[in-house]
Write a protein that holds these residues in place. Sequence first.
Motif, PDB file in Angstrom:
ATOM      1  N   GLY A 159       0.501  -1.565   0.167  1.00  0.00           N
ATOM      2  CA  GLY A 159       0.158   0.253   0.143  1.00  0.00           C
ATOM      3  C   GLY A 159       0.850   1.381   0.276  1.00  0.00           C
ATOM      4  O   GLY A 159       0.958   2.288  -0.404  1.00  0.00           O
ATOM      5  N   LEU A 160       2.130   1.230   0.819  1.00  0.00           N
ATOM      6  CA  LEU A 160       2.464   2.623   1.109  1.00  0.00           C
ATOM      7  C   LEU A 160       3.735   3.084  -0.308  1.00  0.00           C
ATOM      8  O   LEU A 160       4.057   3.710  -1.351  1.00  0.00           O
ATOM      9  N   GLU A 162       3.112   1.213  -3.231  1.00  0.00           N
ATOM     10  CA  GLU A 162       0.874   2.331  -4.235  1.00  0.00           C
ATOM     11  C   GLU A 162       1.138   3.305  -3.844  1.00  0.00           C
ATOM     12  O   GLU A 162       1.263   4.226  -5.171  1.00  0.00           O
ATOM     13  N   MET A 163       0.817   4.447  -2.686  1.00  0.00           N
ATOM     14  CA  MET A 163       1.208   5.150  -2.308  1.00  0.00           C
ATOM     15  C   MET A 163       2.314   6.444  -2.852  1.00  0.00           C
ATOM     16  O   MET A 163       1.994   7.654  -3.576  1.00  0.00           O
ATOM     17  N   GLU A 165       4.152   5.878  -5.877  1.00  0.00           N
ATOM     18  CA  GLU A 165       3.655   5.427  -7.064  1.00  0.00           C
ATOM     19  C   GLU A 165       3.331   6.407  -7.592  1.00  0.00           C
ATOM     20  O   GLU A 165       3.132   7.465  -8.426  1.00  0.00           O
ATOM     21  N   VAL A 166       1.547   6.909  -6.821  1.00  0.00           N
ATOM     22  CA  VAL A 166       0.500   7.608  -6.514  1.00  0.00           C
ATOM     23  C   VAL A 166       1.509   9.333  -6.726  1.00  0.00           C
ATOM     24  O   VAL A 166       1.387   9.807  -7.582  1.00  0.00           O
ATOM     25  N   PHE A 167       2.297   9.598  -5.737  1.00  0.00           N
ATOM     26  CA  PHE A 167       2.499  10.909  -5.153  1.00  0.00           C
ATOM     27  C   PHE A 167       3.599  10.911  -5.982  1.00  0.00           C
ATOM     28  O   PHE A 167       4.616  12.000  -6.035  1.00  0.00           O
TER      29      PHE A 167
END
Lengths: 260, 197
Positions: A159-160, A162-163, A165-167
């Motif tokens: 999850g971190l 992915e976070m 990646e998004v940010f």
Amino acid sequence: MNFITSGRNGKNKDVENHAKVKAWAALFWVLIWETAALLIGQEILLVSPVSVFLRFFDLVITMDFWQSIFFSLCRIAGGFFFALFAGALLALISSFSRLAKELAAPIMAAVKAAPVASFIILILIWVPSRNLSFVIAFLIVVPVVYTNILHGLENVDKGLLEMAEVFRISYPKRVRYIFLPEIAPYLRAACSISLGLCWKAGIAAEVIGVPAGSIGEKLYEAKVYLETPDLFAWTVSIILLSICFEKIFLFFLDKAIEME
Amino acid sequence: MDIVIDSLSKKFGEKEVIRNFSARIKEGCVFSVMAPSGGGKTTLLRILAGLETADKGRIEGLEDKKISMVFQEDRLCGYLNAVDNIRLISGKKGSSPLEMTEGWIYGELEKAGLKGNEKYPVRELSGGMRRRVAIVRALAAVYDLLILDEPFAGLDMENKNKMMDYIKEKSKGKTVILVTHDITEAEAMGGEIIYLK
């Protein structure tokens, strides 16, 4: 044998607290030892702790003692550090490549399962006895470090990631703030276990290989000449050396983790 | 530029979670997606965020769009405090506003009702506080599209209203996609509401 002993919550600290040696308990067993030695009355069979400590202090003031310590320390610590680097690198590669992970699995399983004595004899055929303890320490530590760090890497919070990646968080920041804090407890546990193991295996290798000027040679000579006080004094030296090395290394490792 | 979703489908194994979904999300507007649990809302957002790929269909207008997101879970680094969690997204050129100084972050956290809790590791904060930190983080980023996956889950009414106002104020003029199963939240945020079947 399961080498993975720590999770993200640093549960290894609990294990360490349980294993802490209390002074009164140590003193109790020294008294038992002294009593047994007095009852037996033959130093060749069981030397008294007083004789061991006297012999230990006799040894400590000789140059030969420190030369042997230096010889073994360099090789065993060298094998440990080299294994730490190699194990971490292999784990990193395996975390990215399934092929690498599958290729490494049988080797790691074989190294973990094979008796240390078999390795020592086998490696003695290929490697000069002077460097035997380096190779054995390396072989003992690599699977522990590899298994733990790989486990840590595989447990990094997806999850971190992915976070991140998004940010669009930079890769150095991902390593520092996401990967390292997750891996740190696994790395610490791996070091804590393998530091003790590498000293045991490294000295065993020296006793079999008998390289000149090593602690193993001194232990071997003590055995051959039935110098039981020497045998015990050298054993005390090895224990102290192993504990000091472990404490100093873990102190700096903990400092590095805290700084992160 | 509007975001155009055309005949999007996604399967996980045999289960088809999104089937032929089409929509046009107008630039600068709020677009709320409602669906029952397991209705594919989060999957749709993950596809839009580039975290999943669709099996079929296409999406236009996402190219070169910077995305910010409030995930269904908080996805904060538990050992870092609120300020550092927000600062974590700064640094890379164009990923954070130029004014993102520590003082500015303190100000934003205060607006979210987190004054006095800035320096605690977020794992020591309550669920509602962590949620607000995640919202502040998402709005602190530089973005063209803000994706909100049930952002008000776990917030009490007072904080929910406060965060709605905060999001509306900070995302003015930006495209916002909100996923919720609470119609009052979708209505309060304004904009278009669609139902994912």
